[in-house]
Design a protein around this motif. Sequence first.
Motif, short mmCIF file in Angstrom:
data_model
loop_
_atom_site.label_atom_id
_atom_site.label_comp_id
_atom_site.label_asym_id
_atom_site.label_seq_id
_atom_site.Cartn_x
_atom_site.Cartn_y
_atom_site.Cartn_z
N MET A 1 0.86 -1.21 0.02
CA MET A 1 -0.03 -0.02 -0.02
C MET A 1 0.86 1.22 0.17
SD MET A 1 -3.13 -0.08 2.18
CE MET A 1 -4.56 -1.08 2.34
N THR A 2 0.71 1.87 -0.89
CA THR A 2 1.36 3.29 -1.12
C THR A 2 0.49 4.53 -0.81
OG1 THR A 2 1.37 3.50 -3.39
CG2 THR A 2 3.12 2.30 -2.43
N GLY A 3 -0.31 4.65 -0.21
CA GLY A 3 -1.58 5.78 -0.07
C GLY A 3 -1.24 6.49 1.27
N ARG A 4 -1.81 7.61 1.40
CA ARG A 4 -2.04 8.31 2.47
C ARG A 4 -3.28 7.56 3.63
NH1 ARG A 4 -1.65 14.34 1.58
NH2 ARG A 4 -1.21 14.57 3.76
N PRO A 5 -2.91 7.46 4.67
CA PRO A 5 -4.09 6.85 5.44
C PRO A 5 -5.12 8.23 5.62
CG PRO A 5 -2.22 6.98 6.79
CD PRO A 5 -1.71 7.33 5.34
N GLY A 6 -6.41 7.64 5.47
CA GLY A 6 -7.41 8.74 5.36
C GLY A 6 -7.82 9.29 6.73
N GLY A 7 -7.19 8.79 7.79
CA GLY A 7 -7.53 9.53 9.11
C GLY A 7 -6.86 10.82 9.24
N ASP A 8 -5.90 11.15 8.83
CA ASP A 8 -5.18 12.43 9.01
C ASP A 8 -5.92 13.49 8.06
OD1 ASP A 8 -3.82 11.15 10.63
OD2 ASP A 8 -1.95 11.01 9.11
N ARG A 9 -6.69 13.28 7.12
CA ARG A 9 -7.21 14.18 6.36
C ARG A 9 -7.83 15.58 7.23
NH1 ARG A 9 -9.48 13.78 0.67
NH2 ARG A 9 -9.90 16.08 0.25
N GLY A 10 -7.55 16.64 7.19
CA GLY A 10 -8.12 17.82 7.86
C GLY A 10 -7.60 18.16 9.10
N SER A 11 -6.55 17.42 9.70
CA SER A 11 -5.96 17.51 11.07
C SER A 11 -5.39 18.93 11.27
CB SER A 11 -5.34 16.32 11.33
OG SER A 11 -4.05 16.29 10.62
N VAL A 12 -4.80 19.32 10.10
CA VAL A 12 -4.12 20.60 10.08
C VAL A 12 -4.99 21.73 10.45
CG1 VAL A 12 -2.79 22.40 9.22
CG2 VAL A 12 -1.99 19.85 8.95
N ALA A 13 -6.13 21.55 9.77
CA ALA A 13 -7.24 22.64 9.96
C ALA A 13 -7.79 22.77 11.40
CB ALA A 13 -8.07 22.31 8.93
N ALA A 14 -8.11 21.57 11.83
CA ALA A 14 -8.47 21.08 12.94
C ALA A 14 -7.71 21.70 14.14
CB ALA A 14 -8.93 19.87 13.55
N GLU A 15 -6.12 21.56 13.96
CA GLU A 15 -5.25 21.99 15.25
C GLU A 15 -5.07 23.55 14.88
OE1 GLU A 15 -1.69 20.05 14.08
OE2 GLU A 15 -2.50 17.91 14.72
N LEU A 16 -5.27 24.17 13.75
CA LEU A 16 -5.16 25.33 13.79
C LEU A 16 -6.32 26.13 14.36
CD1 LEU A 16 -4.02 27.88 12.46
CD2 LEU A 16 -5.00 27.66 10.39
N ALA A 17 -7.76 25.63 13.99
CA ALA A 17 -8.77 26.11 14.77
C ALA A 17 -8.73 26.13 16.07
CB ALA A 17 -10.18 25.26 14.34
N LEU A 18 -7.99 25.04 16.78
CA LEU A 18 -7.92 24.84 18.42
C LEU A 18 -6.73 26.02 18.70
CD1 LEU A 18 -8.20 21.05 18.80
CD2 LEU A 18 -9.87 22.83 19.51
N ALA A 19 -5.92 26.10 17.92
CA ALA A 19 -4.62 26.90 18.62
C ALA A 19 -5.17 28.31 18.22
CB ALA A 19 -3.49 26.48 18.10
N LEU A 20 -5.58 28.93 17.12
CA LEU A 20 -5.79 30.17 16.96
C LEU A 20 -6.22 31.15 17.98
CD1 LEU A 20 -5.13 32.19 14.57
CD2 LEU A 20 -7.62 31.68 13.67
N PRO A 21 -7.40 30.87 18.79
CA PRO A 21 -7.82 31.72 19.84
C PRO A 21 -6.87 31.75 20.99
CG PRO A 21 -9.46 30.01 19.23
CD PRO A 21 -8.45 29.56 18.45
N ALA A 22 -5.89 30.66 21.19
CA ALA A 22 -4.97 30.91 22.14
C ALA A 22 -3.79 31.91 21.71
CB ALA A 22 -4.20 29.65 22.43
#
Length: 113
Positions: A1-22
């Motif tokens: 298997m040479t694909g990216r795992p589907g569970g990481d999709r959108g994690s950067v956006a979620a982390e940014l949404a959590l960190a931005l108010p702080a």
Amino acid sequence: MTGRPGGDRGSVAAELALALPAVLLVLLLGAGALGAASRQVALQDAAADAARLLGRGEDAGRAAAAVARAVPGAGMASRTAADLVCVTAHSEVAIAAVRLPLRASSCALAGGL
């Protein structure tokens, strides 16, 4: 298997949404602290000016006006001890929802020019 795992999709956006108010809160508090420090320096300078005015024999009203002109909303109290005239200037500053008292004191030789 040479694909990216589907569970990481959108994690950067979620982390940014959590960190931005702080991050924004830290920036606002930092700007407020710089403003408070600037006001403290102005208050110290105003207290020194008022002490020199009183030391030269000027009217207490003129010294209080100098403090209020330098730092809007500030007040002052003066006292004489031996051959010194001491002034304590006071004000408040608001950082976010917190009001902090500021004080600055300065003395000058009475009868000085």
